[in-house]
Design a protein around this motif. Structure first.
Motif, PDB file in Angstrom:
ATOM      1  N   LEU A  11       0.830  -1.208   0.000  1.00 24.54           N
ATOM      2  CA  LEU A  11       0.000   0.000   0.000  1.00 24.54           C
ATOM      3  C   LEU A  11       0.864   1.258   0.000  1.00 24.54           C
ATOM      4  CD1 LEU A  11      -2.818  -1.028   2.517  1.00 24.54           C
ATOM      5  CD2 LEU A  11      -3.021  -0.721   0.034  1.00 24.54           C
ATOM      6  N   SER A  12       1.996   1.197   0.693  1.00 23.35           N
ATOM      7  CA  SER A  12       2.897   2.351   0.706  1.00 23.35           C
ATOM      8  C   SER A  12       3.466   2.621  -0.681  1.00 23.35           C
ATOM      9  CB  SER A  12       4.029   2.109   1.706  1.00 23.35           C
ATOM     10  OG  SER A  12       4.953   3.168   1.693  1.00 23.35           O
ATOM     11  N   CYS A  13       3.862   1.553  -1.390  1.00 24.31           N
ATOM     12  CA  CYS A  13       4.357   1.722  -2.762  1.00 24.31           C
ATOM     13  C   CYS A  13       3.298   2.350  -3.661  1.00 24.31           C
ATOM     14  CB  CYS A  13       4.797   0.378  -3.330  1.00 24.31           C
ATOM     15  SG  CYS A  13       6.343  -0.248  -2.655  1.00 24.31           S
TER      16      CYS A  13
ATOM     17  N   PHE B 155       7.652   3.741 -10.495  1.00 21.44           N
ATOM     18  CA  PHE B 155       7.378   2.715  -9.489  1.00 21.44           C
ATOM     19  C   PHE B 155       8.629   2.372  -8.692  1.00 21.44           C
ATOM     20  CE2 PHE B 155       6.434  -1.663  -8.057  1.00 21.44           C
ATOM     21  CZ  PHE B 155       5.291  -1.374  -7.326  1.00 21.44           C
ATOM     22  N   VAL B 156       9.782   2.329  -9.361  1.00 20.70           N
ATOM     23  CA  VAL B 156      11.032   2.080  -8.636  1.00 20.70           C
ATOM     24  C   VAL B 156      11.312   3.218  -7.657  1.00 20.70           C
ATOM     25  CG1 VAL B 156      13.530   1.875  -8.886  1.00 20.70           C
ATOM     26  CG2 VAL B 156      12.027   0.598 -10.404  1.00 20.70           C
ATOM     27  N   PHE B 157      11.027   4.441  -8.061  1.00 19.40           N
ATOM     28  CA  PHE B 157      11.163   5.578  -7.153  1.00 19.40           C
ATOM     29  C   PHE B 157      10.238   5.422  -5.945  1.00 19.40           C
ATOM     30  CE2 PHE B 157       9.644   9.952  -6.065  1.00 19.40           C
ATOM     31  CZ  PHE B 157      10.807  10.387  -5.459  1.00 19.40           C
ATOM     32  N   SER B 158       9.032   4.917  -6.173  1.00 16.97           N
ATOM     33  CA  SER B 158       8.097   4.670  -5.072  1.00 16.97           C
ATOM     34  C   SER B 158       8.622   3.587  -4.133  1.00 16.97           C
ATOM     35  CB  SER B 158       6.724   4.262  -5.622  1.00 16.97           C
ATOM     36  OG  SER B 158       6.227   5.223  -6.515  1.00 16.97           O
ATOM     37  N   ILE B 159       9.249   2.553  -4.701  1.00 17.97           N
ATOM     38  CA  ILE B 159       9.853   1.501  -3.876  1.00 17.97           C
ATOM     39  C   ILE B 159      10.979   2.079  -3.029  1.00 17.97           C
ATOM     40  CG2 ILE B 159      11.216  -0.622  -3.955  1.00 17.97           C
ATOM     41  CD1 ILE B 159       9.618  -1.449  -6.411  1.00 17.97           C
ATOM     42  N   LEU B 160      11.768   2.973  -3.620  1.00 17.33           N
ATOM     43  CA  LEU B 160      12.869   3.595  -2.879  1.00 17.33           C
ATOM     44  C   LEU B 160      12.334   4.404  -1.693  1.00 17.33           C
ATOM     45  CD1 LEU B 160      16.022   3.876  -3.176  1.00 17.33           C
ATOM     46  CD2 LEU B 160      15.543   6.121  -4.172  1.00 17.33           C
ATOM     47  N   LEU B 161      11.287   5.196  -1.925  1.00 17.62           N
ATOM     48  CA  LEU B 161      10.704   5.978  -0.833  1.00 17.62           C
ATOM     49  C   LEU B 161      10.119   5.072   0.240  1.00 17.62           C
ATOM     50  CD1 LEU B 161       8.890   8.935  -2.656  1.00 17.62           C
ATOM     51  CD2 LEU B 161      11.083   8.946  -1.477  1.00 17.62           C
TER      52      LEU B 161
END
Length: 226
Positions: free
Chosen positions: A94-96, A118-124
């Protein structure tokens, strides 16, 4: 002269030093000057994986230490552990999705470069939600308490607030060079925002270490990682 460091303070400092070393090593091996520009998805995914594995190893280490101090009858059952693991995975997913949606609302490409977004979202998520899960567990009320006026009540939670704030501020400030007409390869999405998040995360770890080194006011509630 400062007071002697309590075990909780030593554990927090050790964890932050370990994360800083892993972050520096991952950036060095990835060759920030070249790999991020040539293959941002692969480099950022590797960086997120390295930090995530470090969090997992630290969590296992602290769980092993804590389990030795608990009575056998108080140990969590296998069912409870599985329930916590499933909820934690749901929180991460859900955070991603949340960070992906917010990033798109702030102007990131919806379809084009969706993988990079999406990779940027995974990093955050790795820099913000994962530490919260390791320390607070999948407990939404605890998350709200730490990040609202109630505030953090332990050195672990104080580190969470500082790290999360610095990471998000760094990611936001990293977007400033993107619209400039310099036509540099490193201005491509999401390199500057990702490097801003990395710098913010590192700054948060350093600030937390500095606060521990200065031996700030004692905290009344001592909470260990779940």
């Amino acid at each position: 002269m400062g007071q002697p460091w309590e075990p909780q303070r030593r554990q927090a400092a050790g964890a932050q030093v370990a994360l800083l070393l892993v972050l520096a090593l991952a950036l060095a091996l990835g060759g920030v000057g070249g790999a991020v520009v040539r293959s941002p998805v692969l480099c950022l995914a590797g960086l997120a994986l390295a930090v995530a594995l470090t969090h997992a190893l630290l969590l296992l280490l602290f769980l092993c230490v804590a389990s030795r101090r608990r009575h056998a009858s108080r140990r969590a059952t296998l069912t409870a552990k599985v329930r916590v693991a499933v909820k934690s995975c749901a929180y991460l997913a859900l955070s991603c999705l949340f960070f992906h949606a917010v990033t798109v609302l702030f102007g990131a490409p919806v379809i084009h470069l969706a993988r990079e977004t999406f990779v940027f979202s995974i990093l955050l998520t790795t820099f913000t939600a994962l530490p919260c899960l390791c320390i607070l567990g999948p407990n939404l009320s605890a998350w709200l308490r730490v990040f609202t006026r109630s505030g953090a009540v332990s050195v672990w939670e104080q580190g969470l607030c500082v790290g999360t704030t610095c990471t998000l501020m760094g990611a936001w400030l990293g977007a400033l060079p993107i619209p400039l007409d310099w036509d540099r390869p490193w201005q491509a999405w999401p390199i500057t925002c990702s490097m801003g998040a990395v710098c913010g995360y590192a700054l948060g770890l350093l600030l937390s270490l500095l606060r521990l080194a200065r031996n700030g006011p004692a905290v009344g509630h001592k909470k260990k990682p779940l």
